[in-house]
Design a protein around this motif. Structure first.
Motif, short mmCIF file in Angstrom:
data_model
loop_
_atom_site.label_atom_id
_atom_site.label_comp_id
_atom_site.label_asym_id
_atom_site.label_seq_id
_atom_site.Cartn_x
_atom_site.Cartn_y
_atom_site.Cartn_z
N ALA A 294 23.05 15.30 -34.14
CA ALA A 294 24.07 14.26 -33.98
C ALA A 294 23.99 13.22 -35.08
CB ALA A 294 23.92 13.60 -32.61
N ASP A 295 22.77 12.85 -35.46
CA ASP A 295 22.60 11.88 -36.55
C ASP A 295 23.17 12.43 -37.85
OD1 ASP A 295 21.23 9.35 -37.60
OD2 ASP A 295 20.36 10.90 -38.89
N HIS A 296 22.99 13.73 -38.08
CA HIS A 296 23.53 14.34 -39.29
C HIS A 296 25.06 14.28 -39.29
CE1 HIS A 296 23.71 17.04 -42.74
NE2 HIS A 296 24.67 17.70 -42.10
N LEU A 297 25.66 14.60 -38.16
CA LEU A 297 27.12 14.55 -38.08
C LEU A 297 27.63 13.12 -38.27
CD1 LEU A 297 27.71 16.97 -35.07
CD2 LEU A 297 28.33 17.41 -37.46
N LEU A 298 26.99 12.18 -37.60
CA LEU A 298 27.43 10.79 -37.71
C LEU A 298 27.21 10.23 -39.11
CD1 LEU A 298 26.02 9.54 -34.28
CD2 LEU A 298 28.43 9.94 -34.87
N LEU B 117 32.30 12.00 -31.29
CA LEU B 117 31.66 13.30 -31.08
C LEU B 117 32.15 13.93 -29.78
CD1 LEU B 117 27.87 12.73 -31.93
CD2 LEU B 117 29.65 13.68 -33.40
N GLY B 118 32.40 15.21 -29.84
CA GLY B 118 32.56 16.00 -28.63
C GLY B 118 31.28 16.79 -28.45
N VAL B 119 30.73 16.79 -27.26
CA VAL B 119 29.45 17.44 -26.99
C VAL B 119 29.64 18.53 -25.94
CG1 VAL B 119 27.05 17.14 -26.26
CG2 VAL B 119 28.20 15.33 -27.58
N VAL B 120 29.34 19.76 -26.31
CA VAL B 120 29.46 20.90 -25.39
C VAL B 120 28.05 21.33 -24.99
CG1 VAL B 120 30.35 23.22 -25.03
CG2 VAL B 120 31.56 21.64 -26.57
N THR B 121 27.71 21.16 -23.74
CA THR B 121 26.39 21.57 -23.24
C THR B 121 26.54 22.75 -22.30
OG1 THR B 121 26.40 20.18 -21.25
CG2 THR B 121 25.67 19.14 -23.31
N GLY B 122 25.41 23.26 -21.85
CA GLY B 122 25.41 24.25 -20.80
C GLY B 122 25.70 23.58 -19.47
N PRO B 123 25.70 24.33 -18.37
CA PRO B 123 25.92 23.75 -17.05
C PRO B 123 24.93 22.62 -16.76
CG PRO B 123 26.03 26.14 -16.94
CD PRO B 123 25.55 25.81 -18.32
N GLU B 124 25.36 21.65 -15.98
CA GLU B 124 24.53 20.48 -15.71
C GLU B 124 23.18 20.86 -15.12
OE1 GLU B 124 25.11 17.54 -16.61
OE2 GLU B 124 27.26 17.50 -17.05
N GLU B 125 23.14 21.94 -14.33
CA GLU B 125 21.90 22.30 -13.65
C GLU B 125 21.01 23.23 -14.49
OE1 GLU B 125 25.01 25.39 -12.55
OE2 GLU B 125 24.90 23.22 -12.88
N SER B 126 21.43 23.55 -15.71
CA SER B 126 20.65 24.49 -16.51
C SER B 126 19.59 23.77 -17.33
CB SER B 126 21.57 25.30 -17.43
OG SER B 126 22.19 24.45 -18.37
N PRO B 127 18.46 24.44 -17.63
CA PRO B 127 17.40 23.82 -18.41
C PRO B 127 17.88 23.43 -19.81
CG PRO B 127 16.63 25.83 -17.35
CD PRO B 127 18.10 25.79 -17.18
N GLY B 128 17.46 22.27 -20.26
CA GLY B 128 17.81 21.83 -21.61
C GLY B 128 19.02 20.93 -21.69
N THR B 129 19.92 21.00 -20.70
CA THR B 129 21.13 20.20 -20.75
C THR B 129 20.81 18.71 -20.81
OG1 THR B 129 22.53 21.85 -19.65
CG2 THR B 129 23.23 19.55 -19.51
#
Length: 333
Positions: A168-172, A179-191
């Motif tokens: 994110a720092d690189h993009l900014l 920024l638009g942020v696409v993550t995995g499902p809320e309950e998934s590891p790493g999100t």
């Protein structure tokens, strides 16, 4: 068919020593004797009985890999490397694809336990995976993602928070402010870790904002998730994805909406798979050490002296490319 006795006679040793060589113990064998036994076995085309070995050693010489989706290039590459390293240790790799379904993940866990695999490499769909089932069965597990404090299992992964923050720092730093942020499902590891990294980066760039969307980890789901953004008058100027697989769908959605990458919208993935080099344009990403992850995972599972809750953190590499706005950046080879 050659027997252990035939090998022993050819090598000038006993059948017990032949057993020690092929079972890696329980008694040590000198390098010279081991060489003679292996040469004799090769000459006679001797193959030890795997079932007999398993009974005598109390092991099945098999490892399990439980992943969310084998079609994801990251998991396909991981499986390939795990197969190679497992074979080097004379183990067979069994793959369980949960296909994004927690019930199917649970079924695979039961199958691995029933088959008494010697260990499991786990990428769970759940923040709190069913570690207790493996623990109760005495099956060692290495999770390739963060787990909550108190969960007794070894983990092997990069620092997701730091990797997301660096991305994110690189993009900014390119001057993008939304920024638009696409993550995995809320309950998934790493999100949660990805979100924390993004928020940390935003603090260093006053005036910057982020909007989030959670979606299944597939290029099709990611495409559908960002379509509404790209139909807006002012879509996010840059999109960060928590996986390369999702970034591939975002690239398609941008093309579908008539947006140029990176002139209209920048895109960055996360995993650093080789497929990043053949997208249009080439995809910037955070490269995870997939081969090293596989090597260490196998060694941790087969080394019974490993503490049951060791946390192993691997290095990552931020690899800029055309999609983020770095026109002359190196490629993801």
């Amino acid at each position: 068919m050659a027997t252990a006795r035939d090998v022993a006679e050819r090598a000038g040793t006993s059948t017990a020593v032949v057993s020690y060589v092929f079972n890696n113990g329980p008694r040590p064998v000198s390098a010279e004797t081991r060489r003679r036994v292996l040469e004799a076995a090769a000459e006679l085309e001797y193959r030890p009985n795997i079932l007999a070995r398993a009974l005598s050693a109390g092991r099945t010489y098999s490892l399990g890999l439980l992943i969310p989706q084998i079609r994801n290039p990251y998991f396909a590459t991981l499986a390939e490397h795990l197969e190679n390293f497992a074979r080097q240790h004379d183990h067979l790799l069994l793959i369980g694809d949960s296909a994004g379904d927690p019930a199917q993940e649970s079924a695979h866990i039961g199958s691995f336990i029933e088959r008494k695999v010697d260990g499991v490499v786990l990428v769970s769909l759940l923040v709190e995976p069913a570690i207790q089932r493996f623990a109760a069965a005495g099956v060692p597990v290495v999770a390739l993602h963060p787990v909550p404090d108190g969960v007794t299992v070894s983990t092997l992964s990069i620092d997701y928070v730091a990797g997301a923050e660096a991305s994110a720092d690189h993009l900014l730093s390119h001057g993008y402010r939304t920024l638009g942020v696409v993550t995995g499902p809320e309950e998934s590891p790493g999100t949660a870790e990805h979100r924390r990294g993004i928020e940390r980066a935003l603090k260093g760039h006053p005036g910057s904002t982020a909007r989030y969307v959670a979606a299944p980890v597939s290029r099709f789901a990611a495409r559908d998730a960002v379509r509404s953004w790209f139909q807006q008058k002012r879509p996010p100027r840059a999109i960060y994805c928590s996986t390369d697989e999702q970034a591939f769908g975002v690239l398609f959605a941008a093309w579908e909406a008539g947006l140029r990458v990176p002139e209209d919208v920048a895109v960055m993935g996360f995993d650093g798979t080789s497929e990043c080099t053949v997208t249009v344009p080439p995809l910037a990403s955070v490269r995870q050490p997939i081969e090293e992850t596989a090597r260490q995972a196998v060694e941790l599972l087969l080394d019974r002296s490993t503490p049951p809750a060791a946390r192993h953190v691997l290095d990552y590499e931020l690899v800029p490319s055309t999609s983020c706005g770095c026109q002359a950046a190196e490629g993801l080879d």
